[in-house]
Write an enzyme that holds these catalytic residues in place. Structure first.
Site, PDB file in Angstrom:
ATOM      1  N   LYS A  23      -4.642  -7.927 -10.653  1.00 13.39           N
ATOM      2  CA  LYS A  23      -5.930  -8.631 -10.525  1.00 13.39           C
ATOM      3  C   LYS A  23      -5.731 -10.124 -10.238  1.00 13.39           C
ATOM      4  CE  LYS A  23      -7.772  -7.673 -14.558  1.00 13.39           C
ATOM      5  NZ  LYS A  23      -6.766  -6.799 -15.172  1.00 13.39           N
ATOM      6  N   ARG A  98     -15.246  -7.148 -19.540  1.00 11.43           N
ATOM      7  CA  ARG A  98     -14.276  -6.208 -20.093  1.00 11.43           C
ATOM      8  C   ARG A  98     -14.926  -5.220 -21.051  1.00 11.43           C
ATOM      9  NH1 ARG A  98      -9.465  -9.762 -19.566  1.00 11.43           N
ATOM     10  NH2 ARG A  98      -7.590  -8.705 -20.232  1.00 11.43           N
ATOM     11  N   ARG A 135       6.665  -9.351 -15.220  1.00 10.14           N
ATOM     12  CA  ARG A 135       5.711 -10.421 -14.919  1.00 10.14           C
ATOM     13  C   ARG A 135       6.182 -11.752 -15.503  1.00 10.14           C
ATOM     14  NH1 ARG A 135      -0.591  -9.717 -16.023  1.00 10.14           N
ATOM     15  NH2 ARG A 135      -0.123  -9.668 -18.239  1.00 10.14           N
ATOM     16  N   ARG A 169       4.477 -14.195 -20.621  1.00  8.67           N
ATOM     17  CA  ARG A 169       3.317 -14.540 -21.432  1.00  8.67           C
ATOM     18  C   ARG A 169       3.556 -14.121 -22.877  1.00  8.67           C
ATOM     19  NH1 ARG A 169      -1.983 -12.531 -18.253  1.00  8.67           N
ATOM     20  NH2 ARG A 169      -2.363 -11.736 -20.338  1.00  8.67           N
ATOM     21  N   ARG A 180      -3.246  -3.728 -25.602  1.00  4.29           N
ATOM     22  CA  ARG A 180      -4.156  -4.114 -24.519  1.00  4.29           C
ATOM     23  C   ARG A 180      -4.476  -2.922 -23.611  1.00  4.29           C
ATOM     24  NH1 ARG A 180      -0.416  -8.042 -22.542  1.00  4.29           N
ATOM     25  NH2 ARG A 180      -1.718  -8.563 -20.777  1.00  4.29           N
TER      26      ARG A 180
HETATM   27  P1  AMP Z   1      -5.900 -11.620 -19.239  1.00  7.46           P
HETATM   28  O1  AMP Z   1      -5.150 -12.788 -18.723  1.00  7.46           O
HETATM   29  O2  AMP Z   1      -7.112 -11.282 -18.417  1.00  7.46           O
HETATM   30  O3  AMP Z   1      -5.026 -10.407 -19.471  1.00  7.46           O
HETATM   31  O4  AMP Z   1      -6.494 -12.038 -20.682  1.00  7.46           O
HETATM   32  C1  AMP Z   1      -5.621 -12.407 -21.737  1.00  7.46           C
HETATM   33  C2  AMP Z   1      -6.328 -12.233 -23.070  1.00  7.46           C
HETATM   34  O5  AMP Z   1      -7.495 -13.079 -23.114  1.00  7.46           O
HETATM   35  C3  AMP Z   1      -6.844 -10.836 -23.354  1.00  7.46           C
HETATM   36  O6  AMP Z   1      -5.841  -9.965 -23.877  1.00  7.46           O
HETATM   37  C4  AMP Z   1      -7.949 -11.142 -24.374  1.00  7.46           C
HETATM   38  O7  AMP Z   1      -7.403 -11.467 -25.636  1.00  7.46           O
HETATM   39  C5  AMP Z   1      -8.545 -12.427 -23.808  1.00  7.46           C
HETATM   40  N1  AMP Z   1      -9.625 -12.146 -22.829  1.00  7.46           N
HETATM   41  C6  AMP Z   1      -9.644 -12.500 -21.519  1.00  7.46           C
HETATM   42  N2  AMP Z   1     -10.778 -12.101 -20.930  1.00  7.46           N
HETATM   43  C7  AMP Z   1     -11.501 -11.477 -21.895  1.00  7.46           C
HETATM   44  C8  AMP Z   1     -12.769 -10.822 -21.905  1.00  7.46           C
HETATM   45  N3  AMP Z   1     -13.524 -10.725 -20.794  1.00  7.46           N
HETATM   46  N4  AMP Z   1     -13.194 -10.282 -23.078  1.00  7.46           N
HETATM   47  C9  AMP Z   1     -12.461 -10.388 -24.213  1.00  7.46           C
HETATM   48  N5  AMP Z   1     -11.249 -10.962 -24.264  1.00  7.46           N
HETATM   49  C10 AMP Z   1     -10.765 -11.507 -23.115  1.00  7.46           C
END
Ligand code: AMP
Length: 226
Positions: A23, A98, A135, A169, A180
């Site tokens: 993404k 999400r 990653r 990360r 996740r």
């Molecule tokens: P990502 O980089 O999109 O994988 O997001 C990293 C982390 O941020 C996720 O594992 C959640 O803890 C938090 N996060 C990001 N976007 C959301 C969302 N839309 N709803 C809830 N938590 C989020």
């Protein structure tokens, strides 16, 4: 992009897909192609944690455990970024919504203009796991790399900002990745049907090299937007 294929107005796009489906990489390319900002809630939260802001302190624990940040906090961030007085007309969302509650809040905020297309990036589980372990992100500017499919031109140096280091990360540990992916299945996967029911969903095969995936996404998007 040929003029005949250019969308009539700045598009409003959502990218769905599991962690490791590409993404972030695809959203940043689509942002340049369509001239709309790439909005990643994950990037916004990581920046807030790095800055030590109140928002950062509120979300850090959830992120480290691989849990979802509560809907009201996430929706407030999106409302500020996108639907304030100076919000952009078009955008590409990566990592939001999400949950169904977030999708409902977005639909209300987007009003009659709505959302144009939701792309679901489909990747088999084995490939997702392989991508997540390879990653890396630039600790300086947040650019995404994959040591196997999408390495930087010079090992350890970010192509975008020339800095680094390129690091894993904090939430790419085995436990947090498992959590996740479970949460994706229970909370986010239902959005595929939710958006399909509303006639907005386009599924794209996102296995394979990033350039090929971008080609497939752009073809699908241009067909859906025109
Ligand atoms: P990502 O980089 O999109 O994988 O997001 C990293 C982390 O941020 C996720 O594992 C959640 O803890 C938090 N996060 C990001 N976007 C959301 C969302 N839309 N709803 C809830 N938590 C989020």
């Amino acid at each position: 992009m040929a003029d005949s294929q250019a969308p009539r107005r700045p598009p409003r796009l959502i990218l769905l897909g599991r962690q490791g489906s590409g993404k972030g990489t695809q959203a940043s390319r689509l942002s340049s192609i369509y001239g709309v900002p790439h909005i990643s809630t994950g990037d916004a939260f990581r920046a807030a944690v790095k800055a030590g802001s109140e928002l950062g302190r509120s979300v850090e624990g959830y992120m480290d455990r691989g849990e979802l940040v509560p809907d009201d906090l996430v929706v407030a961030v999106i409302r500020d970024h996108l639907f304030g007085a100076a919000g952009p007309e078009g955008f590409i969302l990566d990592g939001f919504p999400r949950t169904v509650a977030q999708a409902e809040a977005l639909s209300e905020m987007a009003g009659s203009r709505g959302i144009d297309v939701v792309i679901d990036l489909e990747v088999p589980t084995e490939e997702v796991l392989r991508r997540l372990s390879a990653r890396r992100v630039c600790a300086n500017c947040g650019a995404n790399y994959n040591l196997v499919d999408n390495p930087p031109k010079v090992a350890g140096v970010c192509d975008v900002c020339g800095g680094g280091p390129l690091v894993q990360r904090d939430d790419d540990t085995e436990d947090a990745i498992r959590r996740r992916l479970e949460l994706y299945e229970s909370e986010t996967a239902p959005l595929v049907e939710w958006y399909r029911d509303r006639g907005l969903l386009v599924a794209v095969d996102a296995a394979g090299p990033p350039d090929e995936v971008t080609g497939r996404v752009v073809t699908a998007l241009n067909a859906a937007l025109n």
